[in-house]
Design an enzyme around this catalytic site. Structure first.
Site, PDB file in Angstrom:
ATOM      1  N   GLN A 255      37.509 101.803  34.381  1.00 13.59           N
ATOM      2  CA  GLN A 255      36.588 101.019  35.192  1.00 13.59           C
ATOM      3  C   GLN A 255      36.647  99.542  34.832  1.00 13.59           C
ATOM      4  O   GLN A 255      36.523  98.679  35.705  1.00 13.59           O
ATOM      5  CB  GLN A 255      35.166 101.545  35.013  1.00 13.59           C
ATOM      6  CG  GLN A 255      34.947 102.945  35.565  1.00 13.59           C
ATOM      7  CD  GLN A 255      33.532 103.439  35.338  1.00 13.59           C
ATOM      8  OE1 GLN A 255      32.702 102.735  34.785  1.00 13.59           O
ATOM      9  NE2 GLN A 255      33.262 104.664  35.782  1.00 13.59           N
TER      10      GLN A 255
ATOM     11  N   GLN B  24      30.269  99.056  31.444  1.00 16.01           N
ATOM     12  CA  GLN B  24      31.000  99.994  32.286  1.00 16.01           C
ATOM     13  C   GLN B  24      31.410 101.181  31.422  1.00 16.01           C
ATOM     14  O   GLN B  24      31.675 101.033  30.228  1.00 16.01           O
ATOM     15  CB  GLN B  24      32.232  99.330  32.922  1.00 16.01           C
ATOM     16  CG  GLN B  24      31.858  98.352  34.035  1.00 16.01           C
ATOM     17  CD  GLN B  24      33.066  97.691  34.655  1.00 16.01           C
ATOM     18  OE1 GLN B  24      33.737  96.902  34.010  1.00 16.01           O
ATOM     19  NE2 GLN B  24      33.323  98.016  35.916  1.00 16.01           N
ATOM     20  N   SER B  25      31.494 102.361  32.024  1.00 13.22           N
ATOM     21  CA  SER B  25      31.590 103.593  31.240  1.00 13.22           C
ATOM     22  C   SER B  25      32.957 103.800  30.612  1.00 13.22           C
ATOM     23  O   SER B  25      33.057 104.275  29.478  1.00 13.22           O
ATOM     24  CB  SER B  25      31.238 104.804  32.128  1.00 13.22           C
ATOM     25  OG  SER B  25      29.918 104.686  32.612  1.00 13.22           O
ATOM     26  N   THR B  26      34.046 103.478  31.296  1.00 10.23           N
ATOM     27  CA  THR B  26      35.388 103.788  30.806  1.00 10.23           C
ATOM     28  C   THR B  26      36.265 102.542  30.849  1.00 10.23           C
ATOM     29  O   THR B  26      35.952 101.555  31.547  1.00 10.23           O
ATOM     30  CB  THR B  26      36.036 104.898  31.644  1.00 10.23           C
ATOM     31  OG1 THR B  26      36.177 104.452  32.995  1.00 10.23           O
ATOM     32  CG2 THR B  26      35.191 106.167  31.620  1.00 10.23           C
TER      33      THR B  26
END
Length: 692
Positions: free
Chosen positions: A27, A22-24
């Site tokens: 998230q 997941q990017s961040t």
């Protein structure tokens, strides 16, 4: 795209890798459903016949744009290179890579080891041209989608910042209100501390001096309890970073600033790496809205503060620096009239005397250099001359400023005491509602209560130590202050830094030049308010020192040398309070030495002749005491002359033998009475025949 039956047996004997990303971090914490769906790919791998399944979730919270190090992706690449992977499973292509370089590199490795790529849409064989084309298109779409999303979000964020509505992080002293927007923090103690920093910098002109003065007064500054959010504070002793962050932040001047820092991209090991929070020049800020919210200072003062902080940097060119102490009074104020550079200060000699010079090794030429002792004395005299007419007004203003400083200091301590009392009451309430049987909690709450009470007592002690300034007091008599300015300025308790601050309060700049023909240093002083004045200070010759004989003493010697001996001249100089260049009393030998060096010849009349005599010699000639001669001179009976006041009396011999002097000497043993016309006698003369 291959079907489900296209997996060879040798691939099923390898391991399947489920890549979860997941990017961040947001998230990771909020998008729980996306995590669950990615972890469910393990069941998909089992359904396709894999028994050895490895889940790589090291990249949770990491972007796949290629600018961030991804240890999970690197481990996946290592497994592919070792030939241990039969299939790579992901939710979609964007989970594996968001840039073409990583995506193509992954497909190349999968093609070399015949590994499959599996997502929710199906299974792909990178060795087949059609599948490779489809996977390439998915990678390009993923990369393009990332750029579109980023561009849209940044444009929306920037448009909101242009209107001043973007809720960016604000410094200590401000808070975002739900309805009003950006405004001052309601904590009055916090506001007073921030205003005190600006006031002290306005007085001292140096961030370090502000820090030292505030630490001497034990001023505290808030610090976030968790180090990040500005909801709860711990008040600690003020530090330099607190002072400099307040002085350099435009938010305190009412300006909304966005885009003050930028990012940089560096190539590290063939990959781009981004770094953030690189300060940009003032002119390159994205958004700067002046007058956006309530301020602590105005924008003009903020610009002056930035300029002063910039020129205060040691060893850098710029305007007038703040006073740093040392031995040179106008250090940092002198500017070369020939090249415009600041004159530096060098200390030479055994006694370390200051020398001003326009000289740098990297920038030729060497314009000028001159000693600093005479320059400092001349500027000090000029400063006293300018200040003297305004001495009383300046003293009254200084007294008022001192009272204001005491009031501010007392106000800060009072606010600190109020907060300490609140914390003590809060600790008492917490201790009161605690269950007495819970000894572990009760003991800690009791310690917190005692610590709060100690803080209250410390604040009360500091408050009692400050003297309450009375608003209405009798104004002292300042009529004699103007004559004592020189004594006050040269007092031992007045440091050189104080004198330099006084000089900078009145003088903007001093332009220096040297007239080699007249051997004079020309100083053009630019005063506050736009006025100018010029000083000319004689530049000493080579070998000339400051212990030379004063011009007044030389004038006395030249005026007396035609009639008096060196001993008489020495006596006169001592009587007049004059000293030699080394501060010693005069003797006949020293007078003779000065005459010889200055080429002052003694004429024949200085060698005693028969025409003029001294008072002692006249007393010997007349056979009387010298005080008798002094009385005759005082009564103007005996004519006498003096070359200058306090010099010996000169008497002509011919005047000693006049009838007036002889008559005065005949009655010298009788009381000196003068008969007044028409005066009635006090006593009546009585004869044998009766009263006459």
């Amino acid at each position: 795209m291959t079907n489900n039956d296209g997996l060879p047996v040798h691939l099923l004997q390898r391991k399947a890798v489920v890549y979860v990303r997941q990017s961040t971090q947001t998230q990771v914490l909020m998008n729980i459903e996306s995590q669950r769906r990615q972890y469910e790919l393990v069941e998909e791998a089992k359904r396709r016949g894999f028994h050895d399944i490895d889940v790589i979730d090291d990249d949770l919270g990491r972007s796949a744009s290629g600018m961030t190090v991804r240890p999970g992706f690197d481990r996946l690449v290592a497994l592919l290179c070792a030939g241990d992977v039969g299939a790579v499973l992901c939710l979609d292509a964007s989970r594996l890579a968001r840039n073409g370089r990583d995506w193509q590199h992954l497909l190349e490795l999968c093609g070399l080891v015949e590994a499959r790529v599996i997502d929710l849409d199906g299974m792909y064989d990178p060795c087949l041209p059609n599948d490779r084309l489809l996977l390439g298109m998915k990678g390009n779409i993923s990369e393009f989608e990332l750029n579109i999303l980023r561009t849209r979000m940044l444009d929306a964020k920037r448009d909101k910042a242009y209107r001043g509505e973007l809720r960016i992080s604000v410094p200590i002293g401000y808070i975002w209100h739900r309805d009003v927007g950006l405004g001052l923090d309601p904590n009055l103690r916090l506001q007073e501390v921030i205003r005190l920093i600006f006031t002290r910098f306005r007085e001292l002109g140096s961030a370090r001096q502000v820090l030292l003065s505030l630490r001497a007064e034990e001023v505290h500054f808030p610090r976030p309890s968790d180090g990040k959010t500005l909801t709860h504070f711990d008040w600690v002793l003020i530090r330099y970073r607190n002072v400099i962050s307040v002085l350099k932040n435009p938010f305190y001047a009412g300006a909304y600033a966005y885009g003050k820092s930028g990012q940089r991209v560096m190539i590290v090991d063939g990959r781009g790496r981004k770094s953030y929070k690189h300060s940009k020049p003032f002119k390159e800020w994205d958004v700067l809205l002046k007058g956006h919210h309530e301020s602590y200072i105005d924008w003009a003062e903020f610009e002056r503060n930035q300029k002063q902080l910039a020129v205060n940097a040691y060893g850098k060119a710029g305007g007038v620096k703040s006073g740093r102490g040392g031995q040179a009074l106008p250090a940092g104020l002198l500017t070369c009239a020939r090249c415009g550079r600041r004159l530096s200060v060098a200390y030479t000699g055994r006694i370390s005397q200051p020398v001003y010079r326009c000289y740098r090794l990297d920038i030729p030429p060497k314009c000028m250099s001159f000693g600093g002792s005479r320059i400092d004395a001349a500027i000090g005299k000029e400063l006293l001359r300018v200040v003297e007419p305004m001495a009383i007004e300046a003293a009254l203003q200084a007294r008022q400023m001192h009272m204001d400083t005491l009031n501010k200091q007392r106000n800060i301590i009072e606010l600190e005491l109020q907060q300490a009392q609140y914390e003590a009451r809060l600790a008492e309430r917490r201790y009161a509602v605690c269950d007495p049987d819970n000894r572990l909690i009760a003991a800690q709450l009791e310690k917190n209560w005692e610590a709060a009470l100690c803080r209250v007592q410390a604040c009360e002690t500091r408050l009692d130590a400050t003297h309450t300034p009375v608003a209405e007091v009798s104004v002292p008599d300042f009529t004699e202050l103007a004559g004592d300015l020189n004594t006050v300025l040269n007092a031992a308790s007045v440091t050189m830094r104080m004198r330099q601050q006084l000089l900078r309060a009145l003088i903007v700049d001093i332009i220096a030049d040297v007239d080699e023909t007249l051997r004079e240093v020309i100083l053009t002083i630019h005063w506050q308010g736009g006025r100018h004045s010029q000083l000319r200070v004689r530049k000493p010759r080579s070998g000339e020192h400051g212990c030379s004989t004063s011009d007044n003493a030389l004038a006395v010697i030249r005026s007396m040398v035609t009639r008096w001996s060196d001993q008489d001249i020495a006596t006169t100089l001592n009587r007049m309070g004059m000293r030699t260049g080394q501060g010693k009393t005069w003797t006949a030998h020293r007078v003779s030495s000065v005459r010889r060096v200055r080429e002052i010849s003694a004429y024949r009349s200085a060698k005693k002749n028969t025409e003029w005599v001294t008072m002692s010699e006249a007393a010997k000639l007349l056979g009387v005491k010298h005080h008798t001669i002094r009385r005759l001179i005082h009564d103007r009976i005996l004519p006498a002359e003096q070359v200058i006041p306090d010099a010996p009396w000169q008497i002509c011999i011919n005047d000693l033998h006049t009838d007036i002097v002889a008559a005065a000497l005949i009655g010298k043993h009788r009381p000196c009475r003068k008969a007044a016309e028409g005066q009635i006698p006090m006593f009546i003369e009585v004869s044998e025949g009766g009263v006459q």
